[in-house]
Write a protein that holds these residues in place. Structure first.
Motif, PDB file in Angstrom:
ATOM      1  N   ALA A  10      32.813 -83.003  76.503  1.00  0.00           N
ATOM      2  CA  ALA A  10      32.478 -82.811  75.091  1.00  0.00           C
ATOM      3  C   ALA A  10      30.998 -82.526  74.905  1.00  0.00           C
ATOM      4  CB  ALA A  10      32.877 -84.043  74.287  1.00  0.00           C
ATOM      5  N   SER A  11      30.152 -83.260  75.615  1.00  0.00           N
ATOM      6  CA  SER A  11      28.710 -83.044  75.394  1.00  0.00           C
ATOM      7  C   SER A  11      28.283 -81.647  75.864  1.00  0.00           C
ATOM      8  CB  SER A  11      27.871 -84.142  76.028  1.00  0.00           C
ATOM      9  OG  SER A  11      28.250 -84.308  77.361  1.00  0.00           O
ATOM     10  N   LEU A  12      28.919 -81.119  76.902  1.00  0.00           N
ATOM     11  CA  LEU A  12      28.631 -79.742  77.335  1.00  0.00           C
ATOM     12  C   LEU A  12      29.209 -78.729  76.347  1.00  0.00           C
ATOM     13  CD1 LEU A  12      29.468 -79.963  81.155  1.00  0.00           C
ATOM     14  CD2 LEU A  12      27.201 -79.671  80.141  1.00  0.00           C
ATOM     15  N   SER A  13      30.450 -79.017  75.884  1.00  0.00           N
ATOM     16  CA  SER A  13      31.147 -78.078  74.991  1.00  0.00           C
ATOM     17  C   SER A  13      30.426 -77.917  73.653  1.00  0.00           C
ATOM     18  CB  SER A  13      32.578 -78.556  74.741  1.00  0.00           C
ATOM     19  OG  SER A  13      33.276 -78.657  75.957  1.00  0.00           O
ATOM     20  N   VAL A  14      29.872 -79.018  73.149  1.00  0.00           N
ATOM     21  CA  VAL A  14      29.171 -78.959  71.857  1.00  0.00           C
ATOM     22  C   VAL A  14      27.995 -77.983  71.949  1.00  0.00           C
ATOM     23  CG1 VAL A  14      27.724 -80.305  70.275  1.00  0.00           C
ATOM     24  CG2 VAL A  14      29.916 -81.219  71.013  1.00  0.00           C
ATOM     25  N   ARG A  15      27.285 -78.029  73.081  1.00  0.00           N
ATOM     26  CA  ARG A  15      26.145 -77.119  73.254  1.00  0.00           C
ATOM     27  C   ARG A  15      26.599 -75.654  73.326  1.00  0.00           C
ATOM     28  NH1 ARG A  15      24.062 -81.336  76.586  1.00  0.00           N
ATOM     29  NH2 ARG A  15      24.396 -80.271  78.567  1.00  0.00           N
ATOM     30  N   LYS A  16      27.761 -75.436  73.922  1.00  0.00           N
ATOM     31  CA  LYS A  16      28.244 -74.050  74.072  1.00  0.00           C
ATOM     32  C   LYS A  16      29.094 -73.587  72.888  1.00  0.00           C
ATOM     33  CE  LYS A  16      28.654 -74.343  79.122  1.00  0.00           C
ATOM     34  NZ  LYS A  16      29.657 -74.615  80.180  1.00  0.00           N
ATOM     35  N   ASN A  17      29.475 -74.557  72.031  1.00  0.00           N
ATOM     36  CA  ASN A  17      30.333 -74.277  70.883  1.00  0.00           C
ATOM     37  C   ASN A  17      31.697 -73.677  71.285  1.00  0.00           C
ATOM     38  OD1 ASN A  17      30.735 -74.645  68.166  1.00  0.00           O
ATOM     39  ND2 ASN A  17      30.270 -72.504  67.696  1.00  0.00           N
ATOM     40  N   THR A  18      32.199 -74.149  72.404  1.00  0.00           N
ATOM     41  CA  THR A  18      33.514 -73.696  72.878  1.00  0.00           C
ATOM     42  C   THR A  18      34.152 -74.844  73.648  1.00  0.00           C
ATOM     43  OG1 THR A  18      34.667 -72.100  74.253  1.00  0.00           O
ATOM     44  CG2 THR A  18      32.475 -72.707  74.990  1.00  0.00           C
ATOM     45  N   ILE A  19      35.428 -74.718  73.999  1.00  0.00           N
ATOM     46  CA  ILE A  19      36.071 -75.762  74.816  1.00  0.00           C
ATOM     47  C   ILE A  19      36.767 -75.101  76.008  1.00  0.00           C
ATOM     48  CG2 ILE A  19      36.357 -77.454  72.956  1.00  0.00           C
ATOM     49  CD1 ILE A  19      39.291 -76.591  72.706  1.00  0.00           C
ATOM     50  N   PRO A  20      36.896 -75.843  77.136  1.00  0.00           N
ATOM     51  CA  PRO A  20      37.571 -75.260  78.295  1.00  0.00           C
ATOM     52  C   PRO A  20      39.015 -74.868  77.976  1.00  0.00           C
ATOM     53  CG  PRO A  20      36.409 -77.276  78.897  1.00  0.00           C
ATOM     54  CD  PRO A  20      36.377 -77.185  77.401  1.00  0.00           C
ATOM     55  N   LEU A  21      39.489 -73.856  78.652  1.00  0.00           N
ATOM     56  CA  LEU A  21      40.799 -73.264  78.408  1.00  0.00           C
ATOM     57  C   LEU A  21      41.932 -74.288  78.462  1.00  0.00           C
ATOM     58  CD1 LEU A  21      42.016 -70.466  77.883  1.00  0.00           C
ATOM     59  CD2 LEU A  21      42.342 -70.226  80.356  1.00  0.00           C
ATOM     60  N   GLU A  22      41.817 -75.258  79.389  1.00  0.00           N
ATOM     61  CA  GLU A  22      42.942 -76.201  79.553  1.00  0.00           C
ATOM     62  C   GLU A  22      43.111 -77.140  78.356  1.00  0.00           C
ATOM     63  OE1 GLU A  22      39.568 -77.954  82.184  1.00  0.00           O
ATOM     64  OE2 GLU A  22      40.291 -75.984  81.545  1.00  0.00           O
ATOM     65  N   PHE A  23      42.145 -77.141  77.437  1.00  0.00           N
ATOM     66  CA  PHE A  23      42.285 -77.957  76.215  1.00  0.00           C
ATOM     67  C   PHE A  23      42.840 -77.140  75.038  1.00  0.00           C
ATOM     68  CE2 PHE A  23      39.146 -80.325  78.681  1.00  0.00           C
ATOM     69  CZ  PHE A  23      39.616 -81.616  78.542  1.00  0.00           C
ATOM     70  N   LEU A 200      49.797-104.817  75.132  1.00  0.00           N
ATOM     71  CA  LEU A 200      48.950-103.912  75.905  1.00  0.00           C
ATOM     72  C   LEU A 200      47.985-103.193  74.961  1.00  0.00           C
ATOM     73  CD1 LEU A 200      48.343-102.409  78.627  1.00  0.00           C
ATOM     74  CD2 LEU A 200      50.119-100.766  77.964  1.00  0.00           C
ATOM     75  N   MET A 201      46.694-103.534  75.096  1.00  0.00           N
ATOM     76  CA  MET A 201      45.657-102.889  74.279  1.00  0.00           C
ATOM     77  C   MET A 201      45.287-101.543  74.884  1.00  0.00           C
ATOM     78  SD  MET A 201      43.196-102.755  71.950  1.00  0.00           S
ATOM     79  CE  MET A 201      42.967-104.407  71.250  1.00  0.00           C
ATOM     80  N   LYS A 202      45.132-100.539  74.019  1.00  0.00           N
ATOM     81  CA  LYS A 202      44.575 -99.264  74.462  1.00  0.00           C
ATOM     82  C   LYS A 202      43.448 -98.920  73.490  1.00  0.00           C
ATOM     83  CE  LYS A 202      45.707 -94.405  75.326  1.00  0.00           C
ATOM     84  NZ  LYS A 202      46.479 -93.247  74.836  1.00  0.00           N
ATOM     85  N   ILE A 203      42.305 -98.535  74.024  1.00  0.00           N
ATOM     86  CA  ILE A 203      41.263 -97.985  73.149  1.00  0.00           C
ATOM     87  C   ILE A 203      41.238 -96.489  73.397  1.00  0.00           C
ATOM     88  CG2 ILE A 203      38.851 -98.079  72.428  1.00  0.00           C
ATOM     89  CD1 ILE A 203      38.598-100.789  73.753  1.00  0.00           C
ATOM     90  N   ASN A 204      41.450 -95.724  72.351  1.00  0.00           N
ATOM     91  CA  ASN A 204      41.348 -94.260  72.432  1.00  0.00           C
ATOM     92  C   ASN A 204      39.959 -93.829  71.968  1.00  0.00           C
ATOM     93  OD1 ASN A 204      44.091 -93.400  73.171  1.00  0.00           O
ATOM     94  ND2 ASN A 204      44.697 -94.223  71.183  1.00  0.00           N
ATOM     95  N   TYR A 205      39.338 -92.955  72.746  1.00  0.00           N
ATOM     96  CA  TYR A 205      38.007 -92.448  72.390  1.00  0.00           C
ATOM     97  C   TYR A 205      38.081 -90.927  72.359  1.00  0.00           C
ATOM     98  CZ  TYR A 205      32.930 -91.801  72.484  1.00  0.00           C
ATOM     99  OH  TYR A 205      31.636 -91.448  72.176  1.00  0.00           O
ATOM    100  N   TYR A 206      37.992 -90.376  71.144  1.00  0.00           N
ATOM    101  CA  TYR A 206      38.071 -88.921  70.950  1.00  0.00           C
ATOM    102  C   TYR A 206      36.682 -88.417  70.562  1.00  0.00           C
ATOM    103  CZ  TYR A 206      42.938 -90.397  69.954  1.00  0.00           C
ATOM    104  OH  TYR A 206      44.182 -90.978  69.996  1.00  0.00           O
ATOM    105  N   PRO A 207      35.908 -87.867  71.509  1.00  0.00           N
ATOM    106  CA  PRO A 207      34.555 -87.422  71.153  1.00  0.00           C
ATOM    107  C   PRO A 207      34.589 -86.194  70.238  1.00  0.00           C
ATOM    108  CG  PRO A 207      35.058 -86.914  73.452  1.00  0.00           C
ATOM    109  CD  PRO A 207      36.249 -87.630  72.907  1.00  0.00           C
ATOM    110  N   PRO A 208      33.476 -85.873  69.557  1.00  0.00           N
ATOM    111  CA  PRO A 208      33.454 -84.665  68.719  1.00  0.00           C
ATOM    112  C   PRO A 208      33.886 -83.439  69.538  1.00  0.00           C
ATOM    113  CG  PRO A 208      31.473 -85.956  68.384  1.00  0.00           C
ATOM    114  CD  PRO A 208      32.187 -86.579  69.537  1.00  0.00           C
ATOM    115  N   CYS A 209      34.634 -82.562  68.876  1.00  0.00           N
ATOM    116  CA  CYS A 209      35.176 -81.387  69.570  1.00  0.00           C
ATOM    117  C   CYS A 209      34.787 -80.129  68.799  1.00  0.00           C
ATOM    118  CB  CYS A 209      36.701 -81.496  69.642  1.00  0.00           C
ATOM    119  SG  CYS A 209      37.501 -80.052  70.356  1.00  0.00           S
ATOM    120  N   PRO A 210      34.098 -79.159  69.440  1.00  0.00           N
ATOM    121  CA  PRO A 210      33.640 -77.976  68.699  1.00  0.00           C
ATOM    122  C   PRO A 210      34.784 -77.111  68.152  1.00  0.00           C
ATOM    123  CG  PRO A 210      33.064 -77.792  71.035  1.00  0.00           C
ATOM    124  CD  PRO A 210      33.617 -79.167  70.830  1.00  0.00           C
TER     125      PRO A 210
END
Length: 335
Positions: A10-23, A200-210
Motif C-alpha cells: 500500500a505504501s508503494l502503491s499510494v506513491r504510484k497511484n496504482t495497484i498491482p494487477l493481482e489486486f 477466535l479474534m481476528k483483526i483486519n487491517y485494510y490500509p488506504p488503497c489508491p
C-alpha cells in the motif's frame, strides 16, 4: 520465502497511484460496478437491552432469517473496553515490520492463528487488500499466548477484558436465536459446545488503497463459524448481499455487528441464513475491524438439530465434524 504484506504494498502503491494487477478484481466483483447506488434498505438494528425477551427473540430471529446480519446497540459492553481493544490493535499494526513478523503464522501450520495476509484459496490467484492477526481469546484452555502481541504492553489486558464482556453478549444472542426457533433458550448454545465454544479474534487491517474502485478488502464469503460479533472502526466498508445487490452497511457508533455463520444455518436447518458479505477499501483512510468468530471445537459434529427435522422438513445439510467442514470450505471442496 517472505510474504509481501499489503501494508508494505500500500505504501508503494499510494506513491504510484496504482495497484498491482493481482489486486484488480474482475468486472463482476469490482465495487465501483457492483455496489448498489439507489436507496439502501436499512439493516436491522436491535436494542439488546430490551427487557421483553419474546420481542427481542422475534427481532433477532426475523433479522437472522431475512438478512443473516444485524447491528446491536445497548449491548452492555462499556465503550472504554471497546476503545482500548481498538487502540491496542491499531498500535500493533503500527509497529515496525520486523516486530509484527515475530507473530507471523508459521509456514505450513495447521492453525490459522498468527499475523498473516493470505487466508484461503482465491479464484484466479487474486489477492485481497488486507493483513490480519488471528488468535483465540476464550476459553483459557484454547489460548496460545505466543500469538498475542507483547507490544503494546496493555494488549493482553485489553483483549481479556473484552472477552469477559463479550461472552455475556454471545450468550444472550444464542438464547434469543434458540427461542426464535421455538426451542428452549439453552439448546443452541449446548449444540455448539456450551462453555467449550471457542472465541477466535481476528483483526483486519485494510490500509488506504489508491484504487478502491477496483480492489476488495475481503472477497465475498460467508463465515464458517456459528456467529460472528464484529467491532468496526468509523471507516465504512462492510457490504451485504441481499436481493441480488451489494448494499453498504451503515456505520453506527458503539454498535456491534452480528453475522449469522454457516453452522447456525446448518443447525437451524436453513431457517436462519448465513450472510454473504464482503469488504471494500478506502482511498484516504485505514479501515480496521475486530470480528470474533464463535467456533465449535474441531471434533464436534455439527448438523441440523433433530428437533427441527421431520418428514415434512427433512435435513438439508450433512452432519460432519467442524474441522472437516472448515477443511472443505478453505480448500473450496464440496460439502
Amino acid at each position: 520465502m517472505e510474504v509481501e504484506r499489503v501494508q508494505a504494498i500500500a505504501s508503494l502503491s499510494v506513491r504510484k497511484n496504482t495497484i498491482p494487477l493481482e489486486f484488480i478484481r474482475s468486472e463482476k466483483e469490482q465495487p465501483a460496478i457492483t455496489t448498489f447506488h439507489g436507496p439502501v434498505p436499512e439493516i436491522p438494528t436491535i436494542d439488546l437491552s430490551d427487557p421483553d425477551q419474546e420481542k427481542l427473540a422475534r427481532a433477532i430471529s426475523d433479522a437472522s432469517q431475512n438478512w443473516g446480519l444485524f447491528q446491536v446497540v445497548n449491548h452492555g459492553i462499556p465503550s472504554d473496553v471497546i476503545s482500548k481493544l481498538q487502540s491496542v490493535g491499531r498500535d500493533f499494526f503500527e509497529l515496525p515490520h520486523e516486530e509484527k513478523e515475530a507473530y507471523a503464522k508459521p509456514p505450513g501450520a495447521k492453525t490459522i492463528e498468527g499475523y498473516g495476509t493470505k487466508l484461503q484459496k482465491e479464484v484466479e490467484g487474486k489477492k485481497s487488500w488486507v493483513d490480519h492477526l488471528f488468535h483465540k481469546i476464550w476459553p483459557p484452555s484454547s489460548i496460545n499466548y505466543h500469538f498475542w502481541p507483547k507490544n503494546p504492553s496493555s494488549y493482553r489486558e485489553a483483549n481479556e477484558e473484552y472477552a469477559k464482556w463479550l461472552r455475556g453478549v454471545v450468550d444472550k444472542l444464542f438464547t434469543s436465536l434458540s427461542l426464535g426457533l421455538g426451542l428452549e433458550g439453552h439448546v443452541l448454545k449446548d449444540a455448539v459446545g456450551g462453555d467449550e465454544l471457542e472465541y477466535l479474534m481476528k483483526i483486519n487491517y485494510y490500509p488506504p488503497c489508491p484504487r478502491p474502485d477496483l480492489a476488495l478488502g475481503v472477497v465475498a464469503h460467508t463465515d464458517m463459524s456459528t456467529i460472528t460479533v464484529l467491532v468496526p472502526n468509523e471507516v465504512a466498508g462492510l457490504q451485504v448481499f441481499k436481493d441480488d445487490h451489494w448494499f453498504d452497511a451503515k456505520y453506527i457508533p458503539n454498535a456491534l455487528i452480528v453475522h449469522i455463520g454457516d453452522q447456525i444455518e446448518i443447525l437451524s436447518n436453513g431457517k436462519y441464513k448465513s450472510v454473504l458479505h464482503r469488504t471494500t477499501v478506502n482511498k484516504e483512510k485505514t479501515r480496521m475491524s475486530w470480528p470474533v468468530f464463535c467456533e465449535p471445537s474441531p471434533e464436534l459434529v455439527m448438523g441440523p438439530l433433530p428437533q427441527l427435522v421431520s418428514e415434512e422438513n427433512p435435513a438439508k445439510y450433512k452432519a460432519k465434524k467442524y474441522k472437516d467442514y472448515v477443511y472443505c470450505k478453505l480448500n473450496k471442496l464440496p460439502q
